[in-house]
Design a protein around this motif. Structure first.
Motif, mmCIF file in Angstrom:
data_model
loop_
_atom_site.group_PDB
_atom_site.id
_atom_site.type_symbol
_atom_site.label_atom_id
_atom_site.label_comp_id
_atom_site.label_asym_id
_atom_site.label_seq_id
_atom_site.Cartn_x
_atom_site.Cartn_y
_atom_site.Cartn_z
ATOM 1 N N THR A 5 0.840 -1.186 0.000
ATOM 2 C CA THR A 5 0.000 0.000 0.000
ATOM 3 C C THR A 5 0.874 1.235 0.000
ATOM 4 O O THR A 5 1.774 1.369 0.837
ATOM 5 C CB THR A 5 -0.916 0.017 1.239
ATOM 6 O OG1 THR A 5 -1.696 -1.170 1.254
ATOM 7 C CG2 THR A 5 -1.821 1.240 1.219
ATOM 8 N N ALA A 6 0.618 2.126 -0.935
ATOM 9 C CA ALA A 6 1.411 3.348 -1.016
ATOM 10 C C ALA A 6 1.167 4.202 0.223
ATOM 11 O O ALA A 6 0.045 4.321 0.718
ATOM 12 C CB ALA A 6 1.040 4.128 -2.276
ATOM 13 N N THR A 9 3.508 10.789 1.626
ATOM 14 C CA THR A 9 4.756 11.416 2.062
ATOM 15 C C THR A 9 4.464 12.564 3.013
ATOM 16 O O THR A 9 5.052 12.667 4.086
ATOM 17 C CB THR A 9 5.543 11.932 0.846
ATOM 18 O OG1 THR A 9 5.744 10.861 -0.068
ATOM 19 C CG2 THR A 9 6.905 12.460 1.268
ATOM 20 N N LYS A 55 11.672 8.556 -10.834
ATOM 21 C CA LYS A 55 10.692 9.028 -11.821
ATOM 22 C C LYS A 55 11.280 10.158 -12.659
ATOM 23 O O LYS A 55 11.051 10.235 -13.873
ATOM 24 C CB LYS A 55 9.414 9.487 -11.108
ATOM 25 C CG LYS A 55 8.766 8.388 -10.280
ATOM 26 C CD LYS A 55 7.540 8.868 -9.534
ATOM 27 C CE LYS A 55 7.031 7.826 -8.559
ATOM 28 N NZ LYS A 55 6.643 6.550 -9.207
ATOM 29 N N GLU A 201 -4.792 16.489 -2.358
ATOM 30 C CA GLU A 201 -3.911 15.761 -3.272
ATOM 31 C C GLU A 201 -2.514 15.604 -2.673
ATOM 32 O O GLU A 201 -1.862 14.567 -2.824
ATOM 33 C CB GLU A 201 -3.845 16.482 -4.614
ATOM 34 C CG GLU A 201 -5.143 16.432 -5.412
ATOM 35 C CD GLU A 201 -5.108 17.297 -6.651
ATOM 36 O OE1 GLU A 201 -5.057 16.732 -7.761
ATOM 37 O OE2 GLU A 201 -5.133 18.540 -6.522
ATOM 38 N N PRO A 205 -1.869 9.217 -0.812
ATOM 39 C CA PRO A 205 -0.763 8.258 -0.879
ATOM 40 C C PRO A 205 0.068 8.323 -2.154
ATOM 41 O O PRO A 205 1.268 8.047 -2.116
ATOM 42 C CB PRO A 205 -1.467 6.900 -0.740
ATOM 43 C CG PRO A 205 -2.723 7.212 0.005
ATOM 44 C CD PRO A 205 -3.140 8.563 -0.474
ATOM 45 N N ARG A 206 -0.540 8.651 -3.270
ATOM 46 C CA ARG A 206 0.193 8.625 -4.543
ATOM 47 C C ARG A 206 0.464 10.026 -5.087
ATOM 48 O O ARG A 206 0.509 10.236 -6.296
ATOM 49 C CB ARG A 206 -0.573 7.785 -5.568
ATOM 50 C CG ARG A 206 -0.704 6.320 -5.140
ATOM 51 C CD ARG A 206 -1.135 5.426 -6.279
ATOM 52 N NE ARG A 206 -1.225 4.047 -5.862
ATOM 53 C CZ ARG A 206 -0.184 3.206 -5.775
ATOM 54 N NH1 ARG A 206 1.023 3.629 -6.092
ATOM 55 N NH2 ARG A 206 -0.366 1.951 -5.389
ATOM 56 N N ASP A 209 3.209 10.333 -7.621
ATOM 57 C CA ASP A 209 2.829 9.929 -8.979
ATOM 58 C C ASP A 209 2.050 11.043 -9.679
ATOM 59 O O ASP A 209 2.228 11.274 -10.878
ATOM 60 C CB ASP A 209 1.985 8.650 -8.931
ATOM 61 C CG ASP A 209 2.767 7.455 -8.414
ATOM 62 O OD1 ASP A 209 3.961 7.348 -8.767
ATOM 63 O OD2 ASP A 209 2.200 6.643 -7.673
ATOM 64 N N GLU A 210 1.184 11.712 -8.939
ATOM 65 C CA GLU A 210 0.430 12.831 -9.507
ATOM 66 C C GLU A 210 1.391 13.932 -9.945
ATOM 67 O O GLU A 210 1.255 14.496 -11.043
ATOM 68 C CB GLU A 210 -0.560 13.369 -8.471
ATOM 69 C CG GLU A 210 -1.325 14.615 -8.906
ATOM 70 C CD GLU A 210 -2.224 14.391 -10.106
ATOM 71 O OE1 GLU A 210 -2.517 15.377 -10.813
ATOM 72 O OE2 GLU A 210 -2.635 13.237 -10.343
#
Length: 233
Positions: A5-6, A9, A55, A201, A205-206, A209-210
């Motif tokens: 599970t992410a 941060t 990334k 946002e 958790p992600r 990535d966004e």
């Protein structure tokens, strides 16, 4: 097989800290709340930079995600008040700048993330490139307006709701055509595309990535600017 599970941060405590810092922007309060700064801002920001590094490498090998707490991608929280009427000592936002490998020796674009209580945005480009730098960009726009259109008006740039922002001149430079299709862009002092975000946002958790998706959407703009300054993308 177990799934991972992410983890977020940044947490909501970051915004609580920044709100409190804005209301108590003095050294005594900051010293008393330094543990909050380190736990909810400094350490999560460094973790974010580390997580974004691979990334960014896939986006371009010529930009750096430097997790050093001082001198790296994270802007210092201390304000330079030497020439400012505002003598409050601390910034009330998180600023992270992923610079080009040649940024110390040449003008070059970068990727940026701004997290503040009232404003969150991510994007890329060049902020205040100076008169000579702005002229190079404007000349590149005139030389290839179709590429500029694709970089700033279409594709993922539009799908991710990026928009150009910053300051502008009152009129185009004397050498430029005031009726040019991109006359408004030829007046720009800044050549930066950003997408506005919200704090929900940021604490999701992600979020990394966004943010990476926003950076990928800005790639045509960053590549255009790299070519204008003859630095590798």
């Amino acid at each position: 097989m177990a799934t991972t599970t992410a983890q977020a941060t940044f947490g909501p405590e970051l915004f609580a800290f920044l709100d409190d810092l804005k209301a108590n922007n003095d050294r005594e309060w900051f010293t008393a709340n330094r543990d909050r700064y380190e736990e909810h801002l400094l350490e999560p920001a460094i973790d974010f930079i580390v997580a974004f590094g691979p990334k960014l490498e896939k986006i371009s090998p010529h930009f750096r995600a430097d997790p050093r707490p001082s001198g790296g991608s994270l802007f210092r929280i201390y304000r330079d008040t030497r020439f400012s009427k505002d003598k409050t000592p601390y910034k009330t936002n998180v600023g992270i700048h992923f610079r080009h490998e040649l940024a110390k020796d040449a003008h070059a674009p970068g990727f940026y993330l701004h997290i503040g209580p009232g404003e969150v945005f991510g994007g890329a480009g060049m902020w205040h490139p100076g008169t000579e730098g702005a002229t190079r960009i404007r000349e590149a726009i005139v030389a290839d307006p179709e590429r500029w259109r694709r970089a700033t008006r279409g594709g993922a740039f539009a799908r991710k709701h990026l928009e150009l922002g910053g300051d502008s001149l009152k009129r185009v430079p004397s050498w430029a055509d005031p009726e040019h299709a991109f006359a408004d862009d030829l007046r720009r002092k800044d050549f930066f595309g950003w997408a506005h975000l919200d704090k929900d946002e940021v604490v999701a958790p992600r979020f990394v990535d966004e943010y990476a998706g926003i950076c990928r959407a800005a790639v045509p703009l960053v590549h255009f600017l790299c070519d204008a300054f003859e630095v590798p993308f």
